[in-house]
Structures are given as C-alpha cells and as structure tokens.
Motif scaffolding. Sequence first.
Motif, PDB file in Angstrom:
ATOM      1  N   HIS A  71    -120.924  96.965  87.786  1.00 50.17           N
ATOM      2  CA  HIS A  71    -120.205  96.877  86.517  1.00 50.17           C
ATOM      3  C   HIS A  71    -118.848  96.265  86.805  1.00 50.17           C
ATOM      4  O   HIS A  71    -117.924  96.949  87.224  1.00 50.17           O
ATOM      5  CB  HIS A  71    -120.054  98.256  85.884  1.00 50.17           C
ATOM      6  CG  HIS A  71    -121.366  98.923  85.623  1.00 50.17           C
ATOM      7  ND1 HIS A  71    -122.075  99.555  86.603  1.00 50.17           N
ATOM      8  CD2 HIS A  71    -122.106  99.026  84.493  1.00 50.17           C
ATOM      9  CE1 HIS A  71    -123.200 100.028  86.096  1.00 50.17           C
ATOM     10  NE2 HIS A  71    -123.250  99.721  84.821  1.00 50.17           N
ATOM     11  N   CYS A  89    -119.485  96.440  78.686  1.00 48.28           N
ATOM     12  CA  CYS A  89    -119.349  97.893  78.651  1.00 48.28           C
ATOM     13  C   CYS A  89    -117.906  98.282  78.397  1.00 48.28           C
ATOM     14  O   CYS A  89    -116.987  97.624  78.864  1.00 48.28           O
ATOM     15  CB  CYS A  89    -119.743  98.517  79.991  1.00 48.28           C
ATOM     16  SG  CYS A  89    -121.367  98.089  80.595  1.00 48.28           S
ATOM     17  N   GLU A 126    -122.133  93.989  82.979  1.00 52.54           N
ATOM     18  CA  GLU A 126    -123.217  94.341  83.898  1.00 52.54           C
ATOM     19  C   GLU A 126    -124.393  93.425  83.620  1.00 52.54           C
ATOM     20  O   GLU A 126    -124.616  93.017  82.481  1.00 52.54           O
ATOM     21  CB  GLU A 126    -123.637  95.801  83.730  1.00 52.54           C
ATOM     22  CG  GLU A 126    -124.203  96.123  82.365  1.00 52.54           C
ATOM     23  CD  GLU A 126    -124.695  97.565  82.257  1.00 52.54           C
ATOM     24  OE1 GLU A 126    -124.989  98.177  83.282  1.00 52.54           O
ATOM     25  OE2 GLU A 126    -124.787  98.054  81.118  1.00 52.54           O
ATOM     26  N   HIS A 132    -132.519  99.074  78.716  1.00 56.17           N
ATOM     27  CA  HIS A 132    -131.345  99.816  78.258  1.00 56.17           C
ATOM     28  C   HIS A 132    -131.143 101.108  79.049  1.00 56.17           C
ATOM     29  O   HIS A 132    -132.089 101.761  79.439  1.00 56.17           O
ATOM     30  CB  HIS A 132    -131.514 100.161  76.779  1.00 56.17           C
ATOM     31  CG  HIS A 132    -130.541 101.187  76.324  1.00 56.17           C
ATOM     32  ND1 HIS A 132    -129.217 100.897  76.107  1.00 56.17           N
ATOM     33  CD2 HIS A 132    -130.679 102.507  76.094  1.00 56.17           C
ATOM     34  CE1 HIS A 132    -128.584 102.000  75.749  1.00 56.17           C
ATOM     35  NE2 HIS A 132    -129.458 102.988  75.735  1.00 56.17           N
ATOM     36  N   HIS A 133    -129.868 101.447  79.222  1.00 60.83           N
ATOM     37  CA  HIS A 133    -129.549 102.720  79.862  1.00 60.83           C
ATOM     38  C   HIS A 133    -128.160 103.142  79.406  1.00 60.83           C
ATOM     39  O   HIS A 133    -127.419 102.356  78.812  1.00 60.83           O
ATOM     40  CB  HIS A 133    -129.592 102.577  81.385  1.00 60.83           C
ATOM     41  CG  HIS A 133    -128.658 101.535  81.900  1.00 60.83           C
ATOM     42  ND1 HIS A 133    -129.061 100.259  82.188  1.00 60.83           N
ATOM     43  CD2 HIS A 133    -127.329 101.568  82.143  1.00 60.83           C
ATOM     44  CE1 HIS A 133    -128.032  99.558  82.602  1.00 60.83           C
ATOM     45  NE2 HIS A 133    -126.954 100.325  82.579  1.00 60.83           N
ATOM     46  N   ASP A 134    -127.809 104.385  79.669  1.00 64.56           N
ATOM     47  CA  ASP A 134    -126.470 104.871  79.348  1.00 64.56           C
ATOM     48  C   ASP A 134    -125.771 105.256  80.649  1.00 64.56           C
ATOM     49  O   ASP A 134    -126.336 105.070  81.725  1.00 64.56           O
ATOM     50  CB  ASP A 134    -126.569 106.021  78.350  1.00 64.56           C
ATOM     51  CG  ASP A 134    -127.102 105.528  77.003  1.00 64.56           C
ATOM     52  OD1 ASP A 134    -126.498 104.598  76.434  1.00 64.56           O
ATOM     53  OD2 ASP A 134    -128.136 106.042  76.541  1.00 64.56           O
ATOM     54  N   HIS A 135    -124.539 105.761  80.521  1.00 69.18           N
ATOM     55  CA  HIS A 135    -123.718 105.930  81.730  1.00 69.18           C
ATOM     56  C   HIS A 135    -123.032 107.287  81.863  1.00 69.18           C
ATOM     57  O   HIS A 135    -122.582 107.865  80.879  1.00 69.18           O
ATOM     58  CB  HIS A 135    -122.636 104.839  81.766  1.00 69.18           C
ATOM     59  CG  HIS A 135    -123.166 103.452  81.824  1.00 69.18           C
ATOM     60  ND1 HIS A 135    -123.274 102.644  80.709  1.00 69.18           N
ATOM     61  CD2 HIS A 135    -123.655 102.725  82.865  1.00 69.18           C
ATOM     62  CE1 HIS A 135    -123.786 101.478  81.062  1.00 69.18           C
ATOM     63  NE2 HIS A 135    -124.032 101.494  82.357  1.00 69.18           N
ATOM     64  N   ILE A 162    -119.905 104.953  88.582  1.00 72.20           N
ATOM     65  CA  ILE A 162    -120.701 104.832  87.366  1.00 72.20           C
ATOM     66  C   ILE A 162    -122.159 105.074  87.710  1.00 72.20           C
ATOM     67  O   ILE A 162    -122.730 104.393  88.560  1.00 72.20           O
ATOM     68  CB  ILE A 162    -120.527 103.429  86.739  1.00 72.20           C
ATOM     69  CG1 ILE A 162    -119.067 103.225  86.329  1.00 72.20           C
ATOM     70  CG2 ILE A 162    -121.463 103.262  85.546  1.00 72.20           C
ATOM     71  CD1 ILE A 162    -118.729 101.799  85.959  1.00 72.20           C
ATOM     72  N   GLU A 210    -126.044 105.341  86.219  1.00 73.04           N
ATOM     73  CA  GLU A 210    -126.844 104.933  85.068  1.00 73.04           C
ATOM     74  C   GLU A 210    -127.971 105.932  84.850  1.00 73.04           C
ATOM     75  O   GLU A 210    -128.530 106.457  85.801  1.00 73.04           O
ATOM     76  CB  GLU A 210    -127.419 103.537  85.310  1.00 73.04           C
ATOM     77  CG  GLU A 210    -126.328 102.505  85.570  1.00 73.04           C
ATOM     78  CD  GLU A 210    -126.878 101.109  85.709  1.00 73.04           C
ATOM     79  OE1 GLU A 210    -128.059 100.960  86.068  1.00 73.04           O
ATOM     80  OE2 GLU A 210    -126.101 100.160  85.456  1.00 73.04           O
ATOM     81  N   LYS A 251    -131.342 106.983  81.927  1.00 71.49           N
ATOM     82  CA  LYS A 251    -132.097 106.703  80.715  1.00 71.49           C
ATOM     83  C   LYS A 251    -132.823 107.967  80.333  1.00 71.49           C
ATOM     84  O   LYS A 251    -133.473 108.597  81.151  1.00 71.49           O
ATOM     85  CB  LYS A 251    -133.096 105.572  80.965  1.00 71.49           C
ATOM     86  CG  LYS A 251    -133.977 105.277  79.774  1.00 71.49           C
ATOM     87  CD  LYS A 251    -134.330 103.807  79.710  1.00 71.49           C
ATOM     88  CE  LYS A 251    -135.254 103.547  78.516  1.00 71.49           C
ATOM     89  NZ  LYS A 251    -134.656 104.034  77.251  1.00 71.49           N
ATOM     90  N   ARG A 255    -123.929 103.439  71.988  1.00 74.28           N
ATOM     91  CA  ARG A 255    -123.189 103.631  73.238  1.00 74.28           C
ATOM     92  C   ARG A 255    -123.099 105.124  73.493  1.00 74.28           C
ATOM     93  O   ARG A 255    -122.598 105.872  72.656  1.00 74.28           O
ATOM     94  CB  ARG A 255    -121.771 103.086  73.117  1.00 74.28           C
ATOM     95  CG  ARG A 255    -121.700 101.637  72.717  1.00 74.28           C
ATOM     96  CD  ARG A 255    -121.225 100.770  73.851  1.00 74.28           C
ATOM     97  NE  ARG A 255    -121.133  99.385  73.426  1.00 74.28           N
ATOM     98  CZ  ARG A 255    -122.019  98.443  73.741  1.00 74.28           C
ATOM     99  NH1 ARG A 255    -123.058  98.748  74.494  1.00 74.28           N
ATOM    100  NH2 ARG A 255    -121.864  97.210  73.321  1.00 74.28           N
TER     101      ARG A 255
END
Lengths: 153, 153
Positions: free
Chosen positions: A42, A80, A90, A97-100, A109, A111, A113, A136
């Motif tokens: 990132h 991001c 990124e 898709h993924h979140d953080h 960071i 990741e 999902k 987000r």
Amino acid sequence: MKVNFKKQNRLKEFSKDKSKIGLKNSQKRTLIIEYFLHEDKHFSVEELYNEIKKISSEISYSTVYRTLKLLTTCGLADECNFDDGITRFEPVHKAQHHDHLICKRCGKIIEFKNNEIEKLQQDVAKKYKFSIKFHRLALYGLCSECKKKQRGN
Amino acid sequence: MKVNFKKQNRLKEFSKDKSKIGLKNSQKRTLIIEYFLHEDKHFSVEELYNEIKKISSEISYSTVYRTLKLLTTCGLADECNFDDGITRFEPVHKAQHHDHLICKRCGKIIEFKNNEIEKLQQDVAKKYKFSIKFHRLALYGLCSECKKKQRGN
DNA sequence: GTGAAAATGAAAGTCAATTTCAAAAAGCAA
DNA sequence: TTGCTTTTTGAAATTGACTTTCATTTTCAC
Ligand SMILES: [Mn+2]
Ligand SMILES: [Mn+2]
Ligand SMILES: [Zn+2]
Ligand SMILES: [Zn+2]
C-alpha cells in the motif's frame, strides 16, 4: 531491480486496456508500474517515489503520481484512505475486494475478507432501500506485535 | 436561534470536562456548541459556519473550526470522513456508535447500527490477534429517492 | 531521420486544514 | 469599578497533500 515476471501479465493487461488508446510506451512509466505491481504493497505517492529513486534517480514525483492515477483509472490500482490524510494505492489483484486492519502504532496493514460482513452490509442496504456501489471498512488498533511491545513498556 | 434545552445537559457535561480547565465561558463558543448539538447533523466547518452566520454575523470560520476541534478533544464530537476530502463533525449522542450509508448523488447520510457486523469485526480481529480501538464502515451508493430519479433519466 | 503526439520534470497552483498574532473579551481581585 | 492576567477571537498567513501547467524530452509511425 528484479522484476517478478509472473506479474508481467498484469502489464500486458494494462497495455490492452482501452484507456491505453493514445498512450505511448514510456520506460519510466513501465518501471514504475512493474515496481508497484511487484511490491504489492500500500504505497503513498511519496513512498513509491522514494523507493524508486533508490533504483533509478531519474524519475520525478509527478511521474509517479500520474502513473498511479493512471493505473487507478485503468482499474489496476485502488486508492485507500486510512484516516491519516495520505492517499495510498494498492494493486488490484485477482484476490478481489478486501478490507483492512491498520495498526496505529507501527502502521502495519493487514488485509482480510469476510463474506458474512459483506452479506450483512447488503442486508443493511436493503433495509434502507439503498444501492451500495462500494464500501470502506477499516479496523484501527494494535497489531499482535505492537500489543506485546506495549506490555513491555 | 431557538435552543433545545433538552440538550443543555450536554453543555453542562462539557463544562465539567477536565479539558475545560483553563477555558473561559465565551458567548461565541457557547452559541456554536448549542447550535451544533441542537442540529445534530454531520457538519463540515464550512457548513456550520455558514448556518451560524445567518443567525449571528459575528462569528468567524476560525472560531467554528476551533470549537469543533475542541468538542472532538472533549469527546462530544466525532470527525467523519466520507471520501470527499471534507472533514465532517457529528455530535456524539447517547445512541452510541454507528456507521453510515452515504448517497453519492444527493449527499444524504443515513446512520445505522448492526451488532452482527460489529461482532464479526471482533472475530476478524481475534483471528489476527489484533486489538480494535475503533473502526470506520461507510457504504457508498444511491439512496432510495435517488434511485427513483435515476430511473426517470 | 522527420514530425506529430505523448510523457516528463520542475515549478506553480489549489484547497481544506491549521497556525499566527494583535486586538477583544472574560474573569479575578483589589 | 478598575486594573491585570489569561483566554478567545478574527483576519491573514502558512501548511501540506494533491493536482495542473508548460517548456522540454521521448516515443513512434512514416
Ligand atoms: Mn489492501
Ligand atoms: Mn453519524
Ligand atoms: Zn503494529
Ligand atoms: Zn440520494
């Protein structure tokens, strides 16, 4: 720099992109893209610029900036925001898709999902007759390593 | 301006706050705080400043800005980021934590709370041995009204 | 090679957020 | 009330990330 040629297909993909109409093959842009896709981190513009400067002192901040924006336009990068006023980019990899999870102490960071969460978001949207275009989700706190260090204080 | 005196307890709360040590009772700050807590919206500094100017032309942007930051420090306001580069502030009301649906067309902000999602976030954190201090979940898209209008186009 | 079009770098511009600082307001005590 | 100190205020300046400008360089089809 060593280029991970497994990622080269991503560049070809880029070359085929309709957005590329009118684009020329510049060495500098190619270097930036290869480095960015290979590192798979990132990156803020500043960070990527500094890393690339080490291997090639001939690239400007502007070019790094424009290349990251271009990749974003082409759908090969995502922007991001991690609540620190810095935009990071990124690579959009196949792993969708993924979140953080963001460690506020060391900046790590992670990741993740979670399909259940994604599903529940849709339930929320349905309840309000809302159409979600994107979302987000960022979880801020301390990573496991930083928790250990904290206890040591 | 009509002040909702049901909200006055919030101001007393503010007055008792430890952060208030060394603060003086300014009329302007009080007006801003009353208006902000009474309206109970998601205000940018600019928006709050413009609304208050209508009822009192004697307040500056700086003072509105500083008052919102002060409330945030005291825990009576929260900062929100909705991906448009503008920081918004919302009163921290008793109805605790919540997340947001943001309409990208009309800007409407819908608040929601989903305990299942919150629970699943903790599960994710546990999986990575991560301690969540806070999180941000924002769902962007179209509200029901804007969906209707869109079809009409 | 030549010329048109795109890419580049340095510098300038943008804009919300934040700070500065001199003047005004608040508040305490004589 | 007056005098004195601290806090607050407003206007303007500054900051910092991001974005654009424009003269120069590179790319590439012919
Ligand atoms: Mn990521
Ligand atoms: Mn809210
Ligand atoms: Zn950490
Ligand atoms: Zn809407």
